[in-house]
Write a protein that holds these residues in place. Structure first.
Motif, PDB file in Angstrom:
ATOM      1  N   SER A  41       3.216  73.948  -0.763  1.00 29.66           N
ATOM      2  CA  SER A  41       4.101  72.978  -0.134  1.00 29.66           C
ATOM      3  C   SER A  41       5.458  73.642   0.125  1.00 29.66           C
ATOM      4  O   SER A  41       5.785  74.673  -0.462  1.00 29.66           O
ATOM      5  CB  SER A  41       4.279  71.752  -1.040  1.00 29.66           C
ATOM      6  N   TRP A  67      -1.203  76.878   3.553  1.00 28.09           N
ATOM      7  CA  TRP A  67      -0.108  75.906   3.501  1.00 28.09           C
ATOM      8  C   TRP A  67      -0.644  74.530   3.831  1.00 28.09           C
ATOM      9  O   TRP A  67      -1.368  74.347   4.808  1.00 28.09           O
ATOM     10  CB  TRP A  67       1.002  76.278   4.502  1.00 28.09           C
ATOM     11  N   ASN A  81       8.233  76.807   6.281  1.00 26.58           N
ATOM     12  CA  ASN A  81       7.732  76.901   4.900  1.00 26.58           C
ATOM     13  C   ASN A  81       7.185  78.301   4.623  1.00 26.58           C
ATOM     14  O   ASN A  81       7.341  78.829   3.520  1.00 26.58           O
ATOM     15  CB  ASN A  81       6.630  75.866   4.662  1.00 26.58           C
ATOM     16  N   LEU A 140       1.631  69.841  -3.957  1.00 25.49           N
ATOM     17  CA  LEU A 140       2.289  68.847  -3.110  1.00 25.49           C
ATOM     18  C   LEU A 140       3.659  68.486  -3.664  1.00 25.49           C
ATOM     19  O   LEU A 140       3.882  68.521  -4.880  1.00 25.49           O
ATOM     20  CB  LEU A 140       1.448  67.567  -3.026  1.00 25.49           C
ATOM     21  N   THR A 148       3.872  62.749   1.621  1.00 21.04           N
ATOM     22  CA  THR A 148       3.482  64.025   1.026  1.00 21.04           C
ATOM     23  C   THR A 148       2.834  64.875   2.097  1.00 21.04           C
ATOM     24  O   THR A 148       2.311  64.334   3.080  1.00 21.04           O
ATOM     25  CB  THR A 148       2.531  63.832  -0.180  1.00 21.04           C
ATOM     26  N   ALA A 149       2.862  66.204   1.921  1.00 20.49           N
ATOM     27  CA  ALA A 149       2.542  67.132   3.022  1.00 20.49           C
ATOM     28  C   ALA A 149       3.360  66.646   4.227  1.00 20.49           C
ATOM     29  O   ALA A 149       4.549  66.348   4.069  1.00 20.49           O
ATOM     30  CB  ALA A 149       1.046  67.189   3.271  1.00 20.49           C
ATOM     31  N   SER A 177      -0.358  69.408   9.429  1.00 23.90           N
ATOM     32  CA  SER A 177      -0.591  68.940   8.060  1.00 23.90           C
ATOM     33  C   SER A 177      -2.072  68.843   7.752  1.00 23.90           C
ATOM     34  O   SER A 177      -2.880  68.481   8.613  1.00 23.90           O
ATOM     35  CB  SER A 177       0.042  67.553   7.877  1.00 23.90           C
TER      36      SER A 177
END
Length: 240
Positions: A41, A67, A81, A140, A148-149, A177
């Motif tokens: 995450s 990811w 990220n 997460l 989340t995500a 995602s």
């Protein structure tokens, strides 16, 4: 589902516990299956965890990095990220380039990127049937809106059940995602949540009854283990 909630005294303790847990899952996975797969995450909370992992002596050739979500920006963009993870961890260790599986964010459009990442995942896991592949660990975070995500409240991504990867939407900005059913196929899902600002969302996520589409973290119910690691500021009202 085997659910465990742990409230740690502070963020360093949260990171230490997460590291311990991941190293344990890594050891088991390599012993049993010869490799360890983890989806990461973004955000500030896991960064010290990645820095801690980078100091470990590990069989890097047996570790595969994915990811769980990514902003739709180039990999060298400050919001990426992937970039954060490379700086904190991956650039510091001798991991083969082929073991790093970033989200493709330079495609013609986000939908194509999501489809391409899904295809890559299916090929990696040799998965062609209806069963979703199982990552060893999905890490997460959770936002103060319980997302989340890149699964945000009341967005189309929450309705996708037949794919591994979809396009999330944050204030009109696309993100790539994992879908919640793919996350739920994991052997272990580990939430890292820190800060008092997360308490109202956590109260709804842990409530016996609440709306999943308003509080998307409620949708995370993996076939394997579910770990909620909270610092004291986030978990204050959950301590008994």
């Amino acid at each position: 589902m085997n659910k465990t909630v742990e409230v740690l005294p502070d963020q360093p303790a949260l990171v230490a516990r997460a590291l311990e847990l991941i190293l344990s899952k890594l050891k088991t996975a390599i012993e049993q299956r010869g490799r360890f797969t983890i989806a990461l995450s973004g955000g500030s909370t896991p960064k010290p965890l990645y820095e801690a992992i980078a100091t470990q002596k590990l069989p890097w050739d047996k570790i595969h990095i994915f990811w769980g979500d990514e902003r739709y920006v180039p990999p060298d963009h400050p919001d990426s990220n992937e970039l954060m993870t490379r700086r904190a961890w991956l650039d510091r260790v001798d991991i083969p380039a082929a073991n790093i599986h970033p989200v493709p964010t330079l495609e013609a459009n986000p939908e194509l990127a999501a489809a391409k990442y899904e295809q890559h995942l299916k090929e990696f896991f040799n998965s062609s049937g209806v069963e979703f592949p199982a990552l060893d660990v999905v890490l997460l975070g959770m936002g103060d809106d319980a997302h989340t995500a890149s699964l945000f409240p009341h967005t189309e991504a929450l309705k996708i059940r037949d794919r591994l990867v979809t396009v999330g939407n944050k204030d009109g900005n696309p993100r790539i995602s994992f879908t919640y059913p793919f996350i739920n196929s994991a052997r272990s899902v580990i939430f890292l949540v820190a800060g008092a600002n997360k308490r109202p969302a956590l109260a709804q996520v842990f409530a016996p009854v609440a709306d999943d589409f308003t509080y998307p973290s409620r949708l995370i119910k993996p076939q394997g283990e579910l770990w909620w690691l909270l610092d004291a500021a986030a978990g204050l009202e959950l301590q008994h």
